[in-house]
Design a protein around this motif. Structure first.
Motif: not given
Length: 956
Positions: A695, A789-790, A799, A802, A873
């Motif tokens: 990530g 993360r995607n 999103s 988050k 990140i």
């Protein structure tokens, strides 16, 4: 001797007074406060557990009775402390005992009137404190853990849980504090006695040493008392003129001085020092009564220029040196003198040469400096160019700074220090510096330590060259060469396919004519022809260096400025061969020859750039065009080859981690597409997530999978069916990644684990539970999910997660408090002797795990990122954003960034070395194979990391 003994004895007495009156009581109070803080944090944690089950009740996952029962069962089993016998207890606001693991006889009973051994109604007091302020401390007497016969004083922290009307508490025994205080006192006494014995021994040796020095001094004084005749003989042998001045200012001159001044032996008894050197000169250069003070030993020897009066009244200019001597118990001053004409001439010539040298350096814009020492690196001398490079308009302004003030990174100053200390010099050291106006520059620093034997002094001289502009050009060229070199196994196109048409001129053409030809044909190189043969090449670089720079006009012939001989390659040669040839010969253009050895074309570095193919993009393109995972069997070896070329080309660690992450992402994307084709269209929107190091885009050569999956919320009736699809989907992805060389996660942090394949609502509930309860033993596992993360799918889902995390963190600080508390579990990898601590593994007899310290830095930066709600990140990106937050210690962040970069690069190099030796790459490094500079830098970084955690606590 009293000057040594009395202060030492007084210091010891003051030490004992200070320790036993101030230090130990203060330590006892600090220990109590630490224990109170610890028990508070424990209660906060248990309170979070209650809230997590209340959350399950609130959202309908559990009925209230079940939620409360599960909460009681969980807390009843929790044990902590050294013996794992410390516990939690719960009462309600009546107060009735809800849960107590050791006093089950009280459970379900009213305890408002329950008294301890001293008559205190402790549960009633807990109720009163929580009703007034919601939380607080109570002190009381209670049984020792599970021993009902032993009663000890205890302090507990209690806090009300309003949704259920419960009061939860846990405590510590003050007996622990008394035991630790006694232990501290005992240790202090033992240490103090050891110090006392050491001081006594030290005093003994100091007194003994002082006696030896005094005896040696007395012997030395006796040796200095040479007879007058012996010293006179020595003075006569001196090639310089010598005058001996006695206490009554009468003189003795050696033959050379008599000859210089025109005196004879019979004149000397009547001479006075002022007959030769006037009182005015002595007062001017040396001060009143200087000769008398020098004889007594209270003034220092000096050198000065003086006009010595000859017997005939004329004067001679001499360079004079004054020193003290004892002759037969008589004090005297020896004045030696030499002709100053040669001294002045030599000094002027040396000064002239140095000024010429400084002027030359100013012209070529090379900074020259001299500093006194590394400990106090203030400037003794700089040239004009040095001040200009560092942004000073006036040269004298720079003397209020130290050299290390201009270093942007303190670690680079320490490396500079190490080289000077260990080697005595440093050459072409590239360093980031900050100028007086605040701008950054890249400089090349060279320096050497010089010892002045004459003055028994040392200093450091060096030069600095501004490489900012050049560094950018070199970096661009290196990146280009790096990308192309790394793709050599892919760039097999023959030169014929990319060669340009040849532009040429006759050897008799003028530079004006060939410039016009180059402009018309839009080329930066032209071949020169003579007698139908190509004899050389002229590039725009040649024109700048050999024509414009020399001030030549446009009427110079091409034959006079060309580069020869012509270096060529055949049309059949491959692109990477051309690149290697250009690097070897340090050229940017290469003519191409046909079968008959005639020139048919020309290629340049820019031509190769226009291929728009670098190794990484081609490798990813190969993944995107593949038909099945079976085609990826050679993917890992190719990836290793690319990483090796990047590292050997001088790339930063981010280049390697970005490359590996991009390849991993490309594999995931391709697998997701294949999985959808094989399993059918996904039932709802989803997002395949990368977590942890994947990530953060920080994958290395020793890496495994860390992933998860989130899908849209669905009705409860469809949840099982949808989850079944995505578990099969995730299984396809994870096993496909394994085939591509990205190993399955040993900890099962993968999307094919049902724990990590959840709906959006389930993920939100899980994050809430983590944030408000801390997660206890799971914490080291789930913190990776805050680096997420995607990779493929609907990015709006992550999103939303988050945003949920940000809102929950704003409402509850429990997770942050616990993460900060966990920092203390990090064990330093440097021992008290400043050596790196190693361990024995199956593959390494003596090594340290570099990942341990890297993970600690990652944790520190993650805590700061969560605290300040950063979107980044990646660890380096987070540090860069944190540096823009006012109030944070910029130096602290720079040190973390330097440490992280250094350790990551060392880690990747170590893994590459293992691959080259056909070994399995890992995170263990044997310090014996580090260079001296690498070891010392790594040791200092590992030591600083341990301190960084403590500093973070103080920051937050």
């Amino acid at each position: 001797m009293a000057g040594i003994v009395i202060p030492a004895v007084l210091a010891i007495i003051l030490y004992f007074i200070f320790v036993f009156i101030f230090i130990i009581p203060s330590a006892r109070n600090n220990l109590l406060e630490e224990k109170k803080q610890h028990v508070r944090e424990l209660t906060e944690t248990s309170w979070g557990v209650l809230y997590a089950y209340y959350y399950d009740e609130l959202f309908g996952f559990l009925p209230k009775d079940s939620a409360q029962k599960y909460a009681i069962d969980k807390l009843a089993k929790v044990r902590y402390g050294t013996d794992k016998k410390d516990y939690y207890w719960i009462i309600d606001t009546t107060p009735v005992m809800i849960m107590h693991p050791y006093r089950k006889d009280l459970v379900g009973k009213y305890v408002g009137n329950f008294k301890d051994e001293k008559g205190k109604r402790l549960f009633q007091e807990a109720k009163q404190i929580t009703s007034e302020s919601g939380e607080g401390y109570i002190r009381y007497m209670w049984q020792w853990q599970d021993d009902s016969l032993k009663i000890e004083e205890k302090i507990s922290f209690v806090k009300i849980f309003k949704p259920w009307g419960w009061i939860i508490g846990t405590g510590i025994y003050l007996n622990d504090i008394r035991s630790e205080t006694k232990k501290l006192t005992r240790n202090t006494i033992e240490i103090s006695l050891a110090i006392f014995i050491f001081v006594l021994l030290l005093m003994f040796f100091l007194i003994r040493h002082a006696l030896k020095i005094e005896i040696s001094r007395q012997l030395a004084e006796k040796e200095k008392k040479v007879t007058f005749e012996k010293y006179k003989a020595l003075a006569e042998a001196n090639p310089e003129g010598v005058i001996m001045v006695f206490e009554d200012l009468r003189l003795n001159l050696n033959k050379n001085m008599q000859r210089l001044l025109g005196y004879k032996d019979e004149d000397i008894p009547h001479l006075h020092i002022h007959d030769i050197i006037s009182q005015q000169q002595i007062d001017r250069y040396l001060g009143d009564k200087y000769l008398r003070y020098l004889m007594l030993g209270v003034a220092e020897p000096k050198n000065f220029e003086a006009h010595l009066r000859r017997k005939d009244g004329s004067f001679i200019n001499m360079f004079v040196n004054c020193s003290r001597i004892i002759i037969e118990d008589r004090l005297a001053v020896v004045i030696s003198a030499k002709d100053i004409m040669f001294e002045e001439f030599a000094r002027k010539q040396i000064g002239l040469s140095r000024e010429k040298y400084k002027d030359l350096l100013d012209i070529v814009h090379i900074g020259l400096f001299r500093i006194s020492s590394l400990e106090n690196p203030d400037f003794l001398e700089v040239n004009r160019a040095f001040g200009e490079i560092l942004g000073f308009n006036f040269q004298n302004e720079i003397f209020s700074f130290l050299l290390k003030d201009f270093f942007l990174n303190q670690n680079e100053w320490e490396i500079f220090e190490h080289y000077i200390i260990l080697s005595g010099f440093i050459k072409n050291f590239q360093v980031r510096m900050k100028s007086n106006n605040g701008s950054e520059l890249i400089a090349e620093l060279s320096a050497v330590k010089i010892h002045d034997n004459e003055n028994n002094d040392s200093y450091i001289e060096g030069m600095i060259i501004d490489k900012s502009g050049e560094a950018r050009k070199i970096l661009e060229k290196e990146n280009l060469m790096l990308n192309l070199k790394s793709s050599s196994y892919l760039l097999h196109q023959p030169l014929k396919t990319i060669a340009r048409k040849v532009v040429f001129c006759d050897a008799s053409a003028t530079t004006g004519q060939l410039i016009e030809t180059m402009q018309i044909n839009r080329t930066d190189a032209i071949l020169v022809k003579k007698d139908n043969n190509f004899i050389g090449i002229i590039t725009d670089h040649d024109l700048r260096d050999r024509v414009l720079a020399q001030g030549l006009g446009k009427d110079v012939y091409a034959e006079e400025v060309l580069t020869t001989p012509l270096i060529c390659l055949p049309e059949s040669a491959l692109v990477h061969e051309a690149l290697l040839k250009m690097q070897e010969k340090r050229i940017n253009h290469l003519p191409v020859t046909g079968d008959n050895q005639s020139v048919t074309g020309i290629v340049s570095v820019n031509d190769i750039l226009q291929l728009q193919q670098n190794s990484a993009s081609v490798l990813i393109l190969t993944i995107q065009n593949s038909k099945s995972p079976e085609e990826w069997t050679d993917l890992k070896p190719k990836l290793h080859t690319l990483c090796k070329m990047y590292i050997h080309g001088g790339s930063k660690y981010q280049t390697i981690t970005d490359l590996i992450t991009n390849v991993s992402d490309a594999v995931v994307e391709k697998l997701c597409i294949w999985a959808e084709n094989e399993l059918g269209k996904p039932p709802v929107k989803y997002s395949f997530l990368a977590i942890g190091s994947q990530g953060r885009r920080e994958l290395t050569l020793k890496t495994d999978q860390d992933n998860a999956l989130v899908f849209e919320n669905v009705e409860i009736s469809r949840l099982e069916e949808v989850k079944k699809y995505f578990l099969q989907f995730s299984q396809y992805i994870c096993y496909g990644l394994d085939k591509a060389g990205f190993d399955l996660c040993p900890g099962d942090l993968m999307a094919m684990n049902p724990k990590w394949c959840l709906s959006l609502q389930e993920w939100k509930a899980l994050y809430t539970k983590w944030i408000i309860s801390g997660g206890d033993d799971e914490r080291f596992e789930y913190t990776a999910f805050f680096d997420v993360r995607n990779v493929f799918g609907d990015a709006s889902l992550i999103s939303e997660i988050k945003n949920h995390i940000a809102n929950e963190l704003y409402k509850s600080k429990i997770l942050l408090q616990l993460l900060i508390s966990d920092i203390s579990t990090y064990k330093t990898q440097v021992n008290v002797f400043g050596k790196i601590i190693t361990e024995k593994t199956d593959r390494h007899p003596s090594a340290f795990n570099i990942k341990t310290s890297i993970a600690h830095i990652t944790n520190l930066v993650r805590i700061l990122s969560l605290k300040f709600q950063l979107n980044e990140i990646n660890t380096s990106a987070r540090l860069e954003s944190l540096a823009n937050i006012s109030g944070l210690d910029k130096l602290y962040l720079e040190e973390l960034d330097f440490a992280y970069n250094w350790l990551m690069l060392l880690r990747i190099k170590n893994q590459l070395d293992a691959i080259e030796k056909n070994a399995i790459p890992d995170n263990f490094i044997d310090p014996r194979y580090l260079s001296e500079i690498e070891y010392d830098t790594t040791r200092k970084i590992l030591d600083s990391i341990a301190k960084a955690g403590k500093k973070l606590k103080s920051i937050l």
